[in-house]
Motif scaffolding. Sequence first.
Motif, PDB file in Angstrom:
ATOM      1  N   ALA A  24       0.830  -1.195   0.000  1.00  0.00           N
ATOM      2  CA  ALA A  24       0.000   0.000   0.000  1.00  0.00           C
ATOM      3  C   ALA A  24       0.864   1.245   0.000  1.00  0.00           C
ATOM      4  CB  ALA A  24      -0.923  -0.009   1.222  1.00  0.00           C
ATOM      5  N   LEU A  25       0.308   2.306  -0.514  1.00  0.00           N
ATOM      6  CA  LEU A  25       1.030   3.580  -0.541  1.00  0.00           C
ATOM      7  C   LEU A  25       1.223   4.085   0.885  1.00  0.00           C
ATOM      8  CD1 LEU A  25       2.153   5.837  -2.406  1.00  0.00           C
ATOM      9  CD2 LEU A  25      -0.100   6.923  -2.244  1.00  0.00           C
ATOM     10  N   GLY A  26       2.446   4.512   1.181  1.00  0.00           N
ATOM     11  CA  GLY A  26       2.772   4.978   2.518  1.00  0.00           C
ATOM     12  C   GLY A  26       3.397   3.929   3.408  1.00  0.00           C
ATOM     13  N   THR A  85       6.359   6.329  -0.385  1.00  0.00           N
ATOM     14  CA  THR A  85       5.545   7.506  -0.082  1.00  0.00           C
ATOM     15  C   THR A  85       4.899   8.105  -1.321  1.00  0.00           C
ATOM     16  OG1 THR A  85       7.526   8.888  -0.247  1.00  0.00           O
ATOM     17  CG2 THR A  85       6.903   8.075   1.947  1.00  0.00           C
ATOM     18  N   HIS A  86       5.396   7.775  -2.499  1.00  0.00           N
ATOM     19  CA  HIS A  86       4.861   8.303  -3.743  1.00  0.00           C
ATOM     20  C   HIS A  86       4.704   7.154  -4.738  1.00  0.00           C
ATOM     21  CE1 HIS A  86       7.011  11.687  -1.814  1.00  0.00           C
ATOM     22  NE2 HIS A  86       5.983  12.419  -2.247  1.00  0.00           N
ATOM     23  N   ASN A  87       3.947   7.408  -5.776  1.00  0.00           N
ATOM     24  CA  ASN A  87       3.771   6.376  -6.802  1.00  0.00           C
ATOM     25  C   ASN A  87       5.081   6.068  -7.510  1.00  0.00           C
ATOM     26  OD1 ASN A  87       1.006   6.075  -6.327  1.00  0.00           O
ATOM     27  ND2 ASN A  87       0.473   7.729  -7.760  1.00  0.00           N
ATOM     28  N   GLU A 109      -0.765  -1.666  -4.154  1.00  0.00           N
ATOM     29  CA  GLU A 109      -1.969  -2.448  -3.876  1.00  0.00           C
ATOM     30  C   GLU A 109      -3.209  -1.629  -4.186  1.00  0.00           C
ATOM     31  OE1 GLU A 109      -3.918  -5.005  -0.142  1.00  0.00           O
ATOM     32  OE2 GLU A 109      -2.370  -3.501   0.206  1.00  0.00           O
ATOM     33  N   GLU A 110      -4.138  -2.255  -4.909  1.00  0.00           N
ATOM     34  CA  GLU A 110      -5.379  -1.576  -5.274  1.00  0.00           C
ATOM     35  C   GLU A 110      -6.324  -1.595  -4.077  1.00  0.00           C
ATOM     36  OE1 GLU A 110      -5.983   0.063  -7.920  1.00  0.00           O
ATOM     37  OE2 GLU A 110      -4.119  -0.445  -8.965  1.00  0.00           O
ATOM     38  N   VAL A 111      -6.641  -0.427  -3.567  1.00  0.00           N
ATOM     39  CA  VAL A 111      -7.526  -0.280  -2.410  1.00  0.00           C
ATOM     40  C   VAL A 111      -8.928   0.020  -2.905  1.00  0.00           C
ATOM     41  CG1 VAL A 111      -7.943   0.950  -0.256  1.00  0.00           C
ATOM     42  CG2 VAL A 111      -5.590   0.541  -1.034  1.00  0.00           C
ATOM     43  N   ALA A 112      -9.908  -0.744  -2.418  1.00  0.00           N
ATOM     44  CA  ALA A 112     -11.295  -0.522  -2.834  1.00  0.00           C
ATOM     45  C   ALA A 112     -11.774   0.840  -2.370  1.00  0.00           C
ATOM     46  CB  ALA A 112     -12.204  -1.620  -2.260  1.00  0.00           C
ATOM     47  N   GLY A 113     -12.486   1.521  -3.242  1.00  0.00           N
ATOM     48  CA  GLY A 113     -12.984   2.851  -2.907  1.00  0.00           C
ATOM     49  C   GLY A 113     -14.106   2.800  -1.895  1.00  0.00           C
ATOM     50  N   HIS A 114     -14.296   3.883  -1.193  1.00  0.00           N
ATOM     51  CA  HIS A 114     -15.354   3.951  -0.185  1.00  0.00           C
ATOM     52  C   HIS A 114     -16.732   3.868  -0.828  1.00  0.00           C
ATOM     53  CE1 HIS A 114     -12.560   4.775   3.067  1.00  0.00           C
ATOM     54  NE2 HIS A 114     -11.976   5.707   2.306  1.00  0.00           N
ATOM     55  N   VAL A 115     -16.872   4.397  -2.036  1.00  0.00           N
ATOM     56  CA  VAL A 115     -18.172   4.375  -2.696  1.00  0.00           C
ATOM     57  C   VAL A 115     -18.589   2.940  -2.998  1.00  0.00           C
ATOM     58  CG1 VAL A 115     -19.480   5.138  -4.714  1.00  0.00           C
ATOM     59  CG2 VAL A 115     -17.802   6.664  -3.653  1.00  0.00           C
ATOM     60  N   SER A 116     -17.664   2.146  -3.509  1.00  0.00           N
ATOM     61  CA  SER A 116     -17.981   0.750  -3.807  1.00  0.00           C
ATOM     62  C   SER A 116     -18.323  -0.027  -2.538  1.00  0.00           C
ATOM     63  CB  SER A 116     -16.804   0.084  -4.523  1.00  0.00           C
ATOM     64  OG  SER A 116     -16.490   0.776  -5.710  1.00  0.00           O
ATOM     65  N   ALA A 117     -17.582   0.226  -1.474  1.00  0.00           N
ATOM     66  CA  ALA A 117     -17.859  -0.470  -0.214  1.00  0.00           C
ATOM     67  C   ALA A 117     -19.230  -0.096   0.341  1.00  0.00           C
ATOM     68  CB  ALA A 117     -16.768  -0.166   0.804  1.00  0.00           C
ATOM     69  N   VAL A 118     -19.576   1.200   0.247  1.00  0.00           N
ATOM     70  CA  VAL A 118     -20.879   1.646   0.752  1.00  0.00           C
ATOM     71  C   VAL A 118     -21.999   1.041  -0.083  1.00  0.00           C
ATOM     72  CG1 VAL A 118     -22.358   3.648   1.077  1.00  0.00           C
ATOM     73  CG2 VAL A 118     -19.972   3.748   1.791  1.00  0.00           C
ATOM     74  N   LEU A 119     -21.836   1.018  -1.411  1.00  0.00           N
ATOM     75  CA  LEU A 119     -22.861   0.441  -2.273  1.00  0.00           C
ATOM     76  C   LEU A 119     -23.031  -1.052  -2.004  1.00  0.00           C
ATOM     77  CD1 LEU A 119     -22.146   2.230  -5.672  1.00  0.00           C
ATOM     78  CD2 LEU A 119     -23.972   2.700  -4.036  1.00  0.00           C
TER      79      LEU A 119
END
Length: 414
Positions: A24-26, A85-87, A109-119
């Motif tokens: 993951a980034l960071g 810390t950066h791409n 790592e591809e992190v799932a967006g909050h919108v998809s999780a909420v839906l």
Amino acid sequence: MPPEFCSVPPEIVAPAANETLELALGSQVVLNCTVRWAISEHCEPVPTWTKDGQWLGSESRQDSTWLGQNASERLLATVLQVNLTHNADFGVFACWVSNATASFTLRREEVAGHVSAVLAALLVLSLLVLLAGLYIRCRLSVLLWYRNHYGELEMNDGKLYDAYVSHATAPDDRKFVHFIVKPQLENRYGYKLYLDEQNIMPNAEPSADLIMNVSRCRRLIVVLSVAYLEQDWCNSSFREGLWRLLELSKKPIFIVFESQYREITHPAISLLKQHRSAVTLLVWRAGSMTPSSDFWKELCLALPRKVAFRRTMGDPQTQLQEDKAPMLILHSSYLDSRGDPHPDGDLGLRGCAFRNPLPPRICGPGGPTALATGTVEDTQLKDSHRSEIDISDLGSRNYGARTDFYCLVTEDDI
């Protein structure tokens, strides 16, 4: 700077193969590269690192060297610490030790967006709510369908009625039983009811009529109205009376009305609420009049399973036992089964059960002769009616399988 080569390439101990890491980034990662070579080579390899083909400095790496177990080989480990810390920090890192190399591929790592999780959460919640609604709405229908197809049959048990209905003599109670309960259960569902409006617990003990009649019924239904609760045994000894009813009938059914169920604090209502597992407590509500309401479904679930026999008439027990006595043929051609309605409800046939009498004859000249002729014709007509009833084989019939008998008596005989 380029690494110093040995005549024999060093053996890479770690990593065993080219590694691919998804981070993951960071985050922060440590890349470890360990090699082994023979002391006889007389070379001092210097480890170096590259990123995407570009040489990296030695600021972020640490090197260490030690002898092997047999003192004929040496090992070298180089560790590179990478901060993501950066791409641009992601890429392919290669470890070079002399003419040996190992690579590490770092991917974001591809992190799932909050919108998809909420839906997704809303979709799952909507599905659960839909399933709960279908369960609440269709639960009784599914249970009733299963009972009607795979439930236990209660036949050949000597019972004459499916339910014994006890109610008060108040006009509202009589109308409720005779105009609502009885037509619905008998005409729509095919049950056979025995109605009784007498006090079933005189002196807090079951009456002899109650014991005899309940023994001929498969279930007991009590319409527990306000007028019914005014009886002495309901006010003084309802608990003892309830135990007596539980001994006489299998899980008796009590019908209460919504207003008294919520507002009236009668001890009998409270006792029935506490013993829901031993009795069936049904509440008549404003929408229970509809034939498809939950009230009728719950009542049918509490009653025995009915079996529909096609191309047959009469009691299924009678048909199975092949009893063809004329008295037990319900739809005979010589009986007129049309009865006039009674203002107090469906109380059965009233008046003559046979065909209507012939119209009166008007005597003209020679009246006595005509009257005599009419008398002879009437006698012949009655004889022709009697001939329709075949009783020639009554002596050869086998009544050994019968579990119920009909006895016709008069008041003088009693």
